[in-house]
Write an enzyme that holds these catalytic residues in place. Sequence first.
Site, short mmCIF file in Angstrom:
data_model
loop_
_atom_site.label_atom_id
_atom_site.label_comp_id
_atom_site.label_asym_id
_atom_site.label_seq_id
_atom_site.Cartn_x
_atom_site.Cartn_y
_atom_site.Cartn_z
N ASP A 26 0.63 -1.11 0.06
CA ASP A 26 0.20 -0.16 0.15
C ASP A 26 0.74 1.43 -0.18
OD1 ASP A 26 -1.54 2.22 0.55
OD2 ASP A 26 -3.44 0.72 1.22
N THR A 38 -6.79 4.28 -1.86
CA THR A 38 -6.06 2.50 -1.61
C THR A 38 -7.20 1.97 -2.34
OG1 THR A 38 -5.23 3.25 0.42
CG2 THR A 38 -6.38 1.49 0.05
N ASN A 72 -12.20 6.22 -1.26
CA ASN A 72 -12.51 5.62 -0.29
C ASN A 72 -14.08 5.59 0.32
OD1 ASN A 72 -9.44 4.17 -0.51
ND2 ASN A 72 -8.66 6.44 0.75
N LYS A 96 -5.56 -3.71 6.94
CA LYS A 96 -7.07 -2.29 6.31
C LYS A 96 -8.25 -3.31 5.62
CE LYS A 96 -4.40 1.57 5.05
NZ LYS A 96 -4.29 2.96 3.79
N ARG A 152 -10.81 -2.24 3.90
CA ARG A 152 -10.92 -2.23 1.95
C ARG A 152 -10.18 -3.29 1.55
NH1 ARG A 152 -9.39 2.60 4.31
NH2 ARG A 152 -7.71 3.64 3.81
N ASP A 172 2.05 2.73 3.60
CA ASP A 172 0.87 3.77 3.42
C ASP A 172 1.12 5.03 4.54
OD1 ASP A 172 -1.73 4.71 1.17
OD2 ASP A 172 -2.63 4.64 3.42
N HIS A 227 2.42 8.89 4.57
CA HIS A 227 1.06 10.02 4.99
C HIS A 227 2.17 10.75 5.92
CE1 HIS A 227 -2.45 9.68 2.81
NE2 HIS A 227 -2.51 8.37 2.82
N HIS A 243 -1.89 11.15 -1.39
CA HIS A 243 -2.44 10.70 -2.88
C HIS A 243 -3.36 10.63 -3.57
CE1 HIS A 243 -3.76 7.74 -1.14
NE2 HIS A 243 -3.09 7.59 -0.73
#
Length: 548
Positions: free
Chosen positions: A38, A79, A100, A162, A164, A306, A310, A488
């Site tokens: 990710d 993502t 998302n 995550k 997702r 990820d 961030h 992003h």
Amino acid sequence: MTFTLSRLSLGAFLLAASFSASAALPAQPKLVVVLVVDGLPNEQVQRYREQFSAGGFNRLLRQGASYSNAHQAHGVTVTAVGHAAILTGAYPYQHGVIGNNWIDPATRKPVYCTEDTAYTYLGEDTKPADGTSPSKLKVGTLGDEMRYASGNRAKVIAVSGKDRGAILLAGKSGTAYMYMEKSGNFASSSYYMAAHPEWVQHYQQAKGQDRYYGKSWTPLLADSAYAQDADDALYAGIEGVGQRFRFTHYSETGSIDADYYTRLKTTPVLDELTLAFARAAIEGENLGRNSAGVADLLAVSLSAHDYINHAFGPESKMSHDHLQRLDRMLAGFFGYLDQRVGAGNVLVVLTADHGFPNTPEFAKAAHLDAGRIDGDKLAAVLDAHLTATHGVAKLVAATSLPNIHLDYALAAKAGLRRDELEHSAARFLLGQAGVAEVFTRTEFEAGLPATRLGTLMQRAWNRQLSGDLMLVTKPYWHFSGGKSLTSHGSPYAYDTNVPLLLMGPQWIRPGSQASYAEVVDIAPTLAHLLRLRPPAASEGRVLTEALR
């Protein structure tokens, strides 16, 4: 002398030729492993490759096929959208995962990409917006095709930090397991099963996530290895910059609790736990040793990079060190696959859901125009402008950037045409700091110009779900994500260019590939190797140049 073949003898000849061709085909893989890192831009793989171990990223780069010009080829690079593309082979305008989060055009209420209140987590607290099913995914995946072709005998398992990340890879008929930040467990939902299998129960009882309490994340390499990374002083006084090396895994309460488990998400520990659970899944489900003689699929989405990018930016020492640690984790995982399933039986693909831009502070230090856009403020000033211009309040119905929904019904009551409202809003937004382009519903319905930008944004726009305006930031600008240093989501190369690495000695030709490729090419390529029909909405190509 002339020879002729009767219809019967011709049929026998063709049948024999068919058998001969089939015999020449390599054996199918017993296990397909799809790894998603990710938030990994391809440039980081290239920049740090000399420091990688022999068995991790460099094994993929040297023993497999590697694409330097591979892209998540849609305009909203986040993502959920990226994960949905990987095994569907489809773009958002078809697969229906446009972000998302997004706005329901009918109710104007927020929607989370994998929420489904009809289901709950097994043995864990479930909030209304938690990800529990793939109901928002409108199309099938490679795993669904594997299940269909095998009479549901193929096993399809997806694991992620995550929800997702797991759910959108598992598809409609696979099984997803995701990290629970309140308990540190990996759990599934009632969409997939009524209760966890025994192997999951045993894994949870071991509480492996607790062994990190009080331990620290410190740099893996010597200080000199990080000499080219951004200096922490660049971010002094910037909101959102928190703890830097060293990182101690702890809780404010002094005991192992939800605070501790949540903190693990922004360290390499999350990926260690994810890969440990993936090993447990391989053994618990006997993946790669399917008694039906069919291939299984394991999809693993590694989420920590990820979170770290961030928080600190891809130019940071933290991001650099995490990637080195992940490399060693992958080396161990590949060695495990060799022993458990056999190197000649496993087909591995590694990619990412999106890349990452540098922080605005870093970009500005390089004399680039960069910044953050506050979405709430932008929506407020737009609504105020439209009110002042047209004498109608609340023409901005809802916002989930890059999408803005307009109230066409309210405009019509005031005698304002749809295209007039769109044009008025777009013209105003183009004058705001950091906004490069604004595309309207009318323009999307007519079809955007076939430029690179137009193509990527058209693919990202879903007629039923997307907003009436879609914004594109200027390069190096991003929509502000709370306390994140960077984020992003753009159609620019730093967000779209991701690694695409394939490895499997019987099927993949080693070597660096300069040809253009897209992440949507993964699903049809794997379908070809598995002798399956591609997923229904797949638009990718088979990467024939990388195949034996």
